[in-house]
Design an enzyme around this catalytic site. Structure first.
Site, mmCIF file in Angstrom:
data_model
loop_
_atom_site.group_PDB
_atom_site.id
_atom_site.type_symbol
_atom_site.label_atom_id
_atom_site.label_comp_id
_atom_site.label_asym_id
_atom_site.label_seq_id
_atom_site.Cartn_x
_atom_site.Cartn_y
_atom_site.Cartn_z
ATOM 1 N N LYS A 97 0.990 -1.431 0.004
ATOM 2 C CA LYS A 97 0.074 0.079 0.005
ATOM 3 C C LYS A 97 0.684 1.230 0.102
ATOM 4 C CE LYS A 97 -2.739 3.315 0.835
ATOM 5 N NZ LYS A 97 -3.845 3.858 0.067
ATOM 6 N N CYS A 108 -3.819 11.340 1.925
ATOM 7 C CA CYS A 108 -3.408 10.028 1.788
ATOM 8 C C CYS A 108 -1.966 10.293 1.195
ATOM 9 C CB CYS A 108 -4.019 9.093 0.921
ATOM 10 S SG CYS A 108 -5.418 8.613 1.737
HETATM 11 N N1 LIG Z 1 -9.465 8.750 1.898
HETATM 12 C C1 LIG Z 1 -8.837 7.828 0.982
HETATM 13 O O1 LIG Z 1 -8.926 8.258 -0.156
HETATM 14 C C2 LIG Z 1 -8.044 6.734 1.323
HETATM 15 C C3 LIG Z 1 -7.688 5.809 0.479
HETATM 16 C C4 LIG Z 1 -7.000 4.689 0.667
HETATM 17 C C5 LIG Z 1 -6.784 4.485 2.161
HETATM 18 N N2 LIG Z 1 -7.175 5.488 3.043
HETATM 19 C C6 LIG Z 1 -6.846 5.226 4.491
HETATM 20 O O2 LIG Z 1 -8.078 4.916 5.087
HETATM 21 C C7 LIG Z 1 -8.273 5.041 6.394
HETATM 22 C C8 LIG Z 1 -9.353 5.937 6.749
HETATM 23 O O3 LIG Z 1 -9.288 7.156 5.728
HETATM 24 P P1 LIG Z 1 -10.606 7.909 5.587
HETATM 25 O O4 LIG Z 1 -10.124 9.008 4.486
HETATM 26 O O5 LIG Z 1 -11.664 7.200 5.498
HETATM 27 O O6 LIG Z 1 -10.816 8.807 7.017
HETATM 28 P P2 LIG Z 1 -11.962 9.441 7.411
HETATM 29 O O7 LIG Z 1 -11.368 10.543 8.501
HETATM 30 O O8 LIG Z 1 -12.730 9.767 6.507
HETATM 31 O O9 LIG Z 1 -12.737 8.267 8.396
HETATM 32 C C9 LIG Z 1 -12.413 7.669 9.562
HETATM 33 C C10 LIG Z 1 -13.533 7.472 10.361
HETATM 34 O O10 LIG Z 1 -13.311 6.858 11.615
HETATM 35 C C11 LIG Z 1 -14.123 7.440 12.501
HETATM 36 N N3 LIG Z 1 -13.430 6.750 13.884
HETATM 37 C C12 LIG Z 1 -12.489 7.322 14.662
HETATM 38 N N4 LIG Z 1 -12.168 6.468 15.738
HETATM 39 C C13 LIG Z 1 -13.224 5.660 15.636
HETATM 40 C C14 LIG Z 1 -13.620 4.581 16.559
HETATM 41 N N5 LIG Z 1 -13.039 4.385 17.646
HETATM 42 N N6 LIG Z 1 -14.556 3.960 16.375
HETATM 43 C C15 LIG Z 1 -15.392 4.217 15.073
HETATM 44 N N7 LIG Z 1 -15.154 5.011 14.427
HETATM 45 C C16 LIG Z 1 -13.998 5.928 14.612
HETATM 46 C C17 LIG Z 1 -14.065 8.898 12.328
HETATM 47 O O11 LIG Z 1 -15.041 9.527 12.930
HETATM 48 C C18 LIG Z 1 -13.983 8.631 10.826
HETATM 49 O O12 LIG Z 1 -15.548 8.918 10.405
HETATM 50 C C19 LIG Z 1 -7.008 6.000 6.781
HETATM 51 O O13 LIG Z 1 -5.899 4.918 7.138
HETATM 52 C C20 LIG Z 1 -6.502 6.400 5.212
HETATM 53 O O14 LIG Z 1 -4.996 6.592 5.199
HETATM 54 C C21 LIG Z 1 -7.811 6.553 2.521
#
Ligand SMILES: NC(=O)c1ccc[n+]([C@@H]2O[C@H](COP(=O)([O-])OP(=O)(O)OC[C@H]3O[C@@H](n4cnc5c(N)ncnc54)[C@H](O)[C@@H]3O)[C@@H](O)[C@H]2O)c1
Length: 433
Positions: free
Chosen positions: A221, A275
């Site tokens: 990744k 990211c």
């Molecule tokens: N956004 C992207 O395009 C993308 C793409 C690939 C990978 N990622 C990875 O995926 C992961 C998530 O990214 P994202 O963009 O969705 O983040 P985000 O902030 O949009 O979503 C994360 C969610 O987790 C929730 N959260 C936090 N602690 C929690 C808990 N204890 N219990 C339940 N919910 C909880 C938050 O309230 C939030 O809604 C990260 O590691 C990111 O690097 C993101």
């Protein structure tokens, strides 16, 4: 319930999936699984987000998300909650919480730990837990596994199943890509990998699945994103070089890429987002030469400053001072066609302009879809326009400037236009004079 029982439950679609963290990754993932007939419960700590989702409103823009959300909620395949006691009812958990960087540029796993703490409050025996969030190499085996084992007195691979399968979609294509992108899966044992593979096959039975070690999956990744980030930095370096030489990097890159498979150089532009900006730093602690990634970051992060410098220079040619000017910034998202402004270079440009003391108007039809402002309202009395995001909606700019009979300086970070199309002075990042 044994491994075989869980496997059969998965194969026969008789399992419930819990997704922890229904943000930009977790929500599209949840509704896509639900659309395939899986019972999905989405857990989040953000009450406002849950309220929105339960009122059948997509909390952010993602193509088809609103349709999938409505359909899966109406068919009771998907529900969203902050009630963790419902974890008792799930067989498989996918963790999709945020993993940002902290102020020391190292991964901040506070959301991950808070998710793990919730998970261990309910029995995890015979359940499958998959880490989908981006993590630094070794996180599954050296942090998640011992943490879960210590808190539950159970053994991963025997009493419960554990794997990592990092998300690789891009925002704006999440639902489409979830169904077509290959998955890289690293289970702590072969059985864990097998179970996790069956889960992701639910998204598409023909999906390519690569099984490897957990660390290799985590590295895969990070390699994906670092590769893209460093390439964008190089394209931006080419942009700066071409400017110095009075040439057009966009045109040079188009020519060198044409019918020459060994070159796939991207074009210069603003690079950032939650990211790409951070993922390299998940590796730098483990690298013999971290300068490579740090340099790419320095380069990409400096482009907004370079754009402001270009604007100042152009204004000076007209005898104007930036501080006394009105500037319209078109786009605030971190890339085209989405509404996410996290770590967006476009926001950085708007902030830098405000720091200069000038009057800044911003416009982004994705970030503020309900705004009563139109593109022509925002550019009407601008001395300068910065095209910070190449949203397709900005294609109308030349005709708007024609109708308004205005000739502001236009700085285009993406070279969306040909010089001749724009009334007034047109400057593109990556193109010298
Ligand atoms: N956004 C992207 O395009 C993308 C793409 C690939 C990978 N990622 C990875 O995926 C992961 C998530 O990214 P994202 O963009 O969705 O983040 P985000 O902030 O949009 O979503 C994360 C969610 O987790 C929730 N959260 C936090 N602690 C929690 C808990 N204890 N219990 C339940 N919910 C909880 C938050 O309230 C939030 O809604 C990260 O590691 C990111 O690097 C993101």
């Amino acid at each position: 319930m044994s491994y075989l029982e869980l496997l059969h439950k998965i194969i026969e679609n008789k399992f419930t999936l819990g997704v922890i963290g229904i943000g930009r990754v977790g929500l599209p993932l949840s509704v896509t699984f639900a659309q395939k007939g899986i019972n999905v419960i989405g857990f989040d700590i953000n009450d406002e987000l849950i309220k929105k989702v339960n009122s059948l409103t997509a909390p952010f823009f993602e193509p088809n998300l609103d349709i999938y959300l409505k359909e899966t909620m109406k068919s009771n395949k998907f529900s969203a909650t902050n009630d963790y006691s419902l974890l008792k009812n799930v067989d498989v958990i996918i963790i999709t919480v945020g993993t940002p960087l902290n102020e020391h540029f190292v991964p901040d796993y506070s959301q991950l730990f808070s998710a793990l703490d919730k998970i261990v409050q309910y029995p995890i025996k015979n359940k499958l837990i998959i880490l989908r969030s981006t993590s630094s190499p070794g996180t599954l085996e050296n942090i998640v596994k011992p943490y879960l084992e210590k808190k539950t007195n159970l053994k991963a691979g025997e009493d419960f199943y554990l794997a990592v399968c990092p998300e690789r979609i891009v925002e704006g294509k999440a639902i489409e890509e979830l169904q077509i992108l290959p998955e890289i899966i690293g289970g702590v044992t072969e059985t864990c990998s097998k179970l996790a593979s069956e889960i992701f096959r639910k998204l598409n039975s023909n999906k390519k699945i690569f099984v490897t070690t957990p660390k290799a999956a985590e590295l895969g990744k990070l390699f994906t994103n670092v590769y893209r980030y460093v390439n964008f930095a190089l394209a931006n370096e080419f942009g700066l070089i071409a400017e110095e030489h009075g040439e057009d990097a966009h045109e040079i890159i188009r020519i060198v890429n044409e019918d020459y498979n060994r070159c796939r150089i991207p074009t210069p532009g603003l690079t950032g987002g939650p990211c790409l900006s951070k993922d390299g730093y998940f590796l730098t602690q483990h690298m013999p030469f971290p300068e490579f990634i740090q340099m790419a970051s320095k380069l990409n992060e400096n482009i907004p400053n370079h754009i402001i410098k270009k604007l100042k220079k152009e204004l000076e040619r007209e005898g104007k001072i930036l501080t006394l000017c009105k500037v319209a910034v078109l786009g605030l998202a971190y890339k085209s066609g989405i509404d996410d402004t996290r770590l967006s270079p476009a926001v950085k440009i708007a902030d830098l302009l405000k720091d200069e003391g000038c009057e800044v108007k911003t416009y982004d039809p994705y970030v503020y879809p309900d705004s009563s402002n139109s593109l022509s309202d925002v550019v009407r009395d601008a001395d300068a326009i910065i095209i910070a995001v190449n949203h397709p909606e900005f294609k109308d700019l030349p005709s708007i400037l024609n109708v308004l009979n205005k000739e502001p300086i236009v700085i285009d970070c993406w070279k969306m236009f040909d010089e001749k199309e724009i009334k007034g002075r047109y400057i593109a990042f990556g193109k010298g004079k």
